[in-house]
Design a protein around this motif. Structure first.
Motif, PDB file in Angstrom:
ATOM      1  N   GLU A  56       0.845  -1.206   0.000  1.00 50.43           N
ATOM      2  CA  GLU A  56       0.000   0.000   0.000  1.00 50.43           C
ATOM      3  C   GLU A  56       0.878   1.253   0.000  1.00 50.43           C
ATOM      4  N   PRO A  57       0.542   2.257  -0.817  1.00 55.14           N
ATOM      5  CA  PRO A  57       1.334   3.492  -0.847  1.00 55.14           C
ATOM      6  C   PRO A  57       1.263   4.255   0.484  1.00 55.14           C
ATOM      7  N   VAL A  58       2.407   4.781   0.902  1.00 49.36           N
ATOM      8  CA  VAL A  58       2.498   5.591   2.120  1.00 49.36           C
ATOM      9  C   VAL A  58       2.285   7.046   1.724  1.00 49.36           C
ATOM     10  N   LEU A  59       1.332   7.699   2.365  1.00 50.54           N
ATOM     11  CA  LEU A  59       1.049   9.108   2.094  1.00 50.54           C
ATOM     12  C   LEU A  59       1.998  10.002   2.898  1.00 50.54           C
ATOM     13  N   VAL A  60       2.112   9.711   4.191  1.00 52.33           N
ATOM     14  CA  VAL A  60       2.950  10.518   5.076  1.00 52.33           C
ATOM     15  C   VAL A  60       3.384   9.635   6.247  1.00 52.33           C
ATOM     16  N   TYR A  61       4.524   9.976   6.844  1.00 52.12           N
ATOM     17  CA  TYR A  61       4.980   9.246   8.021  1.00 52.12           C
ATOM     18  C   TYR A  61       5.690  10.196   8.965  1.00 52.12           C
ATOM     19  N   TYR A  62       5.799   9.772  10.226  1.00 51.36           N
ATOM     20  CA  TYR A  62       6.576  10.511  11.205  1.00 51.36           C
ATOM     21  C   TYR A  62       7.029   9.556  12.290  1.00 51.36           C
ATOM     22  N   CYS A  63       8.003   9.983  13.059  1.00 53.73           N
ATOM     23  CA  CYS A  63       8.562   9.156  14.125  1.00 53.73           C
ATOM     24  C   CYS A  63       8.416   9.871  15.460  1.00 53.73           C
ATOM     25  N   LYS A  64       8.263   9.070  16.515  1.00 51.51           N
ATOM     26  CA  LYS A  64       8.161   9.616  17.867  1.00 51.51           C
ATOM     27  C   LYS A  64       9.263   9.048  18.743  1.00 51.51           C
ATOM     28  N   THR A  65       9.670   9.850  19.730  1.00 50.74           N
ATOM     29  CA  THR A  65      10.653   9.411  20.713  1.00 50.74           C
ATOM     30  C   THR A  65       9.931   8.734  21.868  1.00 50.74           C
ATOM     31  N   LYS A  66      10.702   8.182  22.805  1.00 50.92           N
ATOM     32  CA  LYS A  66      10.061   7.516  23.939  1.00 50.92           C
ATOM     33  C   LYS A  66       9.320   8.497  24.844  1.00 50.92           C
ATOM     34  N   LYS A  67       9.620   9.791  24.710  1.00 52.91           N
ATOM     35  CA  LYS A  67       8.893  10.812  25.473  1.00 52.91           C
ATOM     36  C   LYS A  67       7.667  11.316  24.710  1.00 52.91           C
ATOM     37  N   GLY A  68       7.403  10.740  23.544  1.00 49.77           N
ATOM     38  CA  GLY A  68       6.225  11.115  22.762  1.00 49.77           C
ATOM     39  C   GLY A  68       6.420  12.311  21.855  1.00 49.77           C
ATOM     40  N   LYS A  69       7.640  12.825  21.769  1.00 51.09           N
ATOM     41  CA  LYS A  69       7.904  13.980  20.906  1.00 51.09           C
ATOM     42  C   LYS A  69       8.159  13.515  19.480  1.00 51.09           C
ATOM     43  N   LEU A  70       7.809  14.377  18.528  1.00 50.18           N
ATOM     44  CA  LEU A  70       8.087  14.065  17.128  1.00 50.18           C
ATOM     45  C   LEU A  70       9.581  14.132  16.894  1.00 50.18           C
ATOM     46  N   SER A  71      10.093  13.119  16.238  1.00 49.61           N
ATOM     47  CA  SER A  71      11.516  13.073  15.940  1.00 49.61           C
ATOM     48  C   SER A  71      11.812  13.794  14.640  1.00 49.61           C
ATOM     49  N   SER A  72      10.930  13.614  13.663  1.00 48.26           N
ATOM     50  CA  SER A  72      11.125  14.219  12.356  1.00 48.26           C
ATOM     51  C   SER A  72       9.804  14.155  11.615  1.00 48.26           C
ATOM     52  N   TRP A  73       9.551  15.123  10.794  1.00 48.16           N
ATOM     53  CA  TRP A  73       8.328  15.129   9.984  1.00 48.16           C
ATOM     54  C   TRP A  73       8.761  15.151   8.535  1.00 48.16           C
ATOM     55  N   GLN A  74       8.309  14.216   7.759  1.00 48.42           N
ATOM     56  CA  GLN A  74       8.663  14.160   6.349  1.00 48.42           C
ATOM     57  C   GLN A  74       7.428  13.847   5.540  1.00 48.42           C
ATOM     58  N   LYS A  75       6.912  14.833   4.839  1.00 49.32           N
ATOM     59  CA  LYS A  75       5.795  14.591   3.943  1.00 49.32           C
ATOM     60  C   LYS A  75       6.367  14.058   2.647  1.00 49.32           C
ATOM     61  N   LYS A  76       5.921  12.893   2.234  1.00 47.07           N
ATOM     62  CA  LYS A  76       6.466  12.253   1.041  1.00 47.07           C
ATOM     63  C   LYS A  76       5.895  12.912  -0.208  1.00 47.07           C
ATOM     64  N   LYS A  77       6.763  13.536  -0.977  1.00 49.83           N
ATOM     65  CA  LYS A  77       6.343  14.109  -2.248  1.00 49.83           C
ATOM     66  C   LYS A  77       6.974  13.321  -3.390  1.00 49.83           C
ATOM     67  N   SER A  78       8.231  12.962  -3.235  1.00 50.65           N
ATOM     68  CA  SER A  78       8.913  12.141  -4.225  1.00 50.65           C
ATOM     69  C   SER A  78      10.010  11.373  -3.513  1.00 50.65           C
ATOM     70  N   LEU A  79      10.650  10.501  -4.204  1.00 48.73           N
ATOM     71  CA  LEU A  79      11.718   9.709  -3.594  1.00 48.73           C
ATOM     72  C   LEU A  79      13.086  10.344  -3.802  1.00 48.73           C
ATOM     73  N   ASP A  80      13.152  11.544  -4.355  1.00 47.66           N
ATOM     74  CA  ASP A  80      14.424  12.192  -4.619  1.00 47.66           C
ATOM     75  C   ASP A  80      15.251  12.420  -3.361  1.00 47.66           C
ATOM     76  N   TRP A  81      14.603  12.657  -2.217  1.00 50.04           N
ATOM     77  CA  TRP A  81      15.305  12.947  -0.974  1.00 50.04           C
ATOM     78  C   TRP A  81      15.985  11.721  -0.397  1.00 50.04           C
ATOM     79  N   ILE A  82      15.653  10.526  -0.890  1.00 51.41           N
ATOM     80  CA  ILE A  82      16.221   9.291  -0.349  1.00 51.41           C
ATOM     81  C   ILE A  82      17.589   8.998  -0.942  1.00 51.41           C
ATOM     82  N   LYS A  83      17.824   9.433  -2.134  1.00 52.47           N
ATOM     83  CA  LYS A  83      19.077   9.105  -2.837  1.00 52.47           C
ATOM     84  C   LYS A  83      20.263   9.838  -2.287  1.00 52.47           C
TER      85      LYS A  83
END
Length: 78
Positions: A51-78
């Motif tokens: 299934e395609p991923v629209l958006v994802y984010y990660c949380k720390t053990k304290k519940g804070k957002l670690s990083s926010w990355q809205k997926k627009k293209s895969l160019d940022w992965i390379k």
């Protein structure tokens, strides 16, 4: 930051949460997500169990957002 949970919102409306070991060395959210998804570079898609991923984010053990990355293209992965 220590990442302990990845939350992915899929195009089909599902929300998936994956737990990560708290002992994992400090990694970027993108690095951790790449362990759970398949990258379809030909169609510029990130797939979780087919299934395609629209958006994802990660949380720390304290519940804070670690990083926010809205997926627009895969160019940022390379």
């Amino acid at each position: 930051m220590e990442i302990v949970a990845i939350i992915m919102h899929l195009v089909n409306g599902s929300v998936v949460e994956a737990s990560v070991s708290a002992t994992v060395p400090k990694m970027l959210c993108t690095q951790v997500v790449r362990q759970y998804v398949v990258l379809d570079e030909k169609n510029s898609k990130m797939l979780y169990k087919g299934e395609p991923v629209l958006v994802y984010y990660c949380k720390t053990k304290k519940g804070k957002l670690s990083s926010w990355q809205k997926k627009k293209s895969l160019d940022w992965i390379k």
